[in-house]
Design a protein around this motif. Structure first.
Motif, PDB file in Angstrom:
ATOM      1  N   UNK A  26       0.741  -1.002  -0.048  1.00 46.25           N
ATOM      2  CA  UNK A  26      -0.153   0.046   0.062  1.00 46.25           C
ATOM      3  C   UNK A  26       0.948   1.154   0.141  1.00 46.25           C
ATOM      4  N   UNK A  27       0.913   2.010  -0.978  1.00 41.21           N
ATOM      5  CA  UNK A  27       1.823   3.035  -1.306  1.00 41.21           C
ATOM      6  C   UNK A  27       1.305   4.387  -0.937  1.00 41.21           C
ATOM      7  N   UNK A  28       1.758   5.414  -0.198  1.00 40.30           N
ATOM      8  CA  UNK A  28       1.117   6.704  -0.082  1.00 40.30           C
ATOM      9  C   UNK A  28       2.326   7.630  -0.549  1.00 40.30           C
ATOM     10  N   UNK A  29       1.632   8.952  -0.624  1.00 39.38           N
ATOM     11  CA  UNK A  29       2.490  10.003  -1.152  1.00 39.38           C
ATOM     12  C   UNK A  29       3.322  10.721   0.183  1.00 39.38           C
ATOM     13  N   UNK A  30       4.543  10.660   0.269  1.00 42.89           N
ATOM     14  CA  UNK A  30       5.601  11.603   0.873  1.00 42.89           C
ATOM     15  C   UNK A  30       5.912  12.620   0.697  1.00 42.89           C
ATOM     16  N   UNK A  31       5.789  13.912   1.252  1.00 44.26           N
ATOM     17  CA  UNK A  31       6.416  15.239   0.513  1.00 44.26           C
ATOM     18  C   UNK A  31       7.498  15.702   1.319  1.00 44.26           C
ATOM     19  N   UNK A  32       8.549  15.690   0.595  1.00 41.14           N
ATOM     20  CA  UNK A  32       9.782  16.267   1.250  1.00 41.14           C
ATOM     21  C   UNK A  32      10.393  17.228   0.034  1.00 41.14           C
ATOM     22  N   UNK A  33      10.985  18.527   0.648  1.00 37.09           N
ATOM     23  CA  UNK A  33      11.645  19.386   0.212  1.00 37.09           C
ATOM     24  C   UNK A  33      10.960  19.598  -1.177  1.00 37.09           C
ATOM     25  N   UNK A  34       9.609  19.727  -1.215  1.00 38.63           N
ATOM     26  CA  UNK A  34       9.108  20.211  -2.631  1.00 38.63           C
ATOM     27  C   UNK A  34       8.851  19.231  -3.590  1.00 38.63           C
ATOM     28  N   UNK A  35       9.200  17.887  -3.281  1.00 37.70           N
ATOM     29  CA  UNK A  35       8.934  16.636  -4.159  1.00 37.70           C
ATOM     30  C   UNK A  35       7.845  15.889  -3.532  1.00 37.70           C
ATOM     31  N   UNK A  36       7.413  15.027  -4.435  1.00 39.03           N
ATOM     32  CA  UNK A  36       6.441  13.828  -4.014  1.00 39.03           C
ATOM     33  C   UNK A  36       7.185  12.464  -4.233  1.00 39.03           C
ATOM     34  N   UNK A  37       7.240  11.608  -2.903  1.00 37.27           N
ATOM     35  CA  UNK A  37       7.654  10.494  -3.188  1.00 37.27           C
ATOM     36  C   UNK A  37       6.668   9.349  -2.973  1.00 37.27           C
ATOM     37  N   UNK A  38       6.873   8.145  -3.531  1.00 41.58           N
ATOM     38  CA  UNK A  38       6.032   7.049  -3.087  1.00 41.58           C
ATOM     39  C   UNK A  38       6.709   6.421  -1.846  1.00 41.58           C
ATOM     40  N   UNK A  39       5.967   6.128  -0.855  1.00 44.18           N
ATOM     41  CA  UNK A  39       6.460   5.401   0.471  1.00 44.18           C
ATOM     42  C   UNK A  39       5.585   4.344   0.942  1.00 44.18           C
ATOM     43  N   UNK A  40       6.015   3.367   1.391  1.00 42.71           N
ATOM     44  CA  UNK A  40       5.085   2.294   2.117  1.00 42.71           C
ATOM     45  C   UNK A  40       6.000   1.983   3.459  1.00 42.71           C
ATOM     46  N   UNK A  41       5.369   1.533   4.570  1.00 40.22           N
ATOM     47  CA  UNK A  41       5.702   1.186   5.810  1.00 40.22           C
ATOM     48  C   UNK A  41       5.544  -0.494   6.115  1.00 40.22           C
ATOM     49  N   UNK A  42       6.256  -0.978   6.550  1.00 37.27           N
ATOM     50  CA  UNK A  42       6.293  -2.242   7.002  1.00 37.27           C
ATOM     51  C   UNK A  42       6.784  -2.457   8.387  1.00 37.27           C
ATOM     52  N   UNK A  43       6.188  -3.428   9.000  1.00 37.58           N
ATOM     53  CA  UNK A  43       6.589  -3.645  10.309  1.00 37.58           C
ATOM     54  C   UNK A  43       7.139  -5.034  10.710  1.00 37.58           C
TER      55      UNK A  43
END
Length: 164
Positions: A26-43
């Motif tokens: 499940x991918x989410x959008x993460x914003x960092x320094x004016x850019x958007x990146x696809x990020x997911x979290x695993x446990x």
């Protein structure tokens, strides 16, 4: 090329061979320094954030960062992402010429003379003072090729690393 569509109607582009691997997360959008990146979290075994471009690259080498060739950080196709050393990324980004005194990268006008300078590893190296803008640009090009090798952005000269 396949698209992974997120719930906020944002599309992430991935190569066909990575689609099966990436579609299971499940991918989410993460914003960092004016850019958007696809990020997911695993446990497993503990909470860990994974960026899609890191997954495509197979991890980053120490002292390196990802660079998106077309500037679109949601285009995670393998041919659009390269690893570059940290000190190189600031050199290869697009140069804007608004409010500049020269049309060339690394050249500026001061007291009626053209000064050539380049920044490498957070230190500015002044390369000299020149009568013409073109002389200063050529000096910058030579130093950029020496320091940045295949990542050198030049003004006038052709980077010899691109000829091979």
């Amino acid at each position: 090329m396949k698209k992974i569509q997120l719930k906020n109607s944002v599309d992430i582009l991935v190569d066909d061979e990575f689609y099966q691997l990436t579609a299971s997360y499940k991918w989410n959008i993460c914003k960092s320094r004016g850019k958007q990146y696809a990020r997911t979290t695993i446990y497993h075994p503990k909470k860990q954030d994974i960026y899609l471009h890191h997954l495509i690259l197979g991890g980053l080498k120490s002292g390196h960062t990802a660079y998106f060739i077309d500037g679109n950080s949601l285009n995670c196709q393998e041919n659009n992402i390269i690893q570059v050393p940290f000190h190189t990324k600031s050199h290869i980004k697009k140069c804007t010429f608004l409010n500049k005194t020269s049309m060339y990268r690394g050249v500026f006008l001061k007291f009626g003379m053209f000064i050539s300078a380049i920044t490498y590893m957070s230190k500015t190296n002044y390369l000299g003072v020149f009568k013409t803008e073109k002389e200063a640009a050529i000096t910058y090009d030579l130093k950029a090729i020496e320091l940045y090798k295949e990542f050198a952005k030049t003004n006038i000269m052709i980077n010899p690393y691109f000829l091979s």
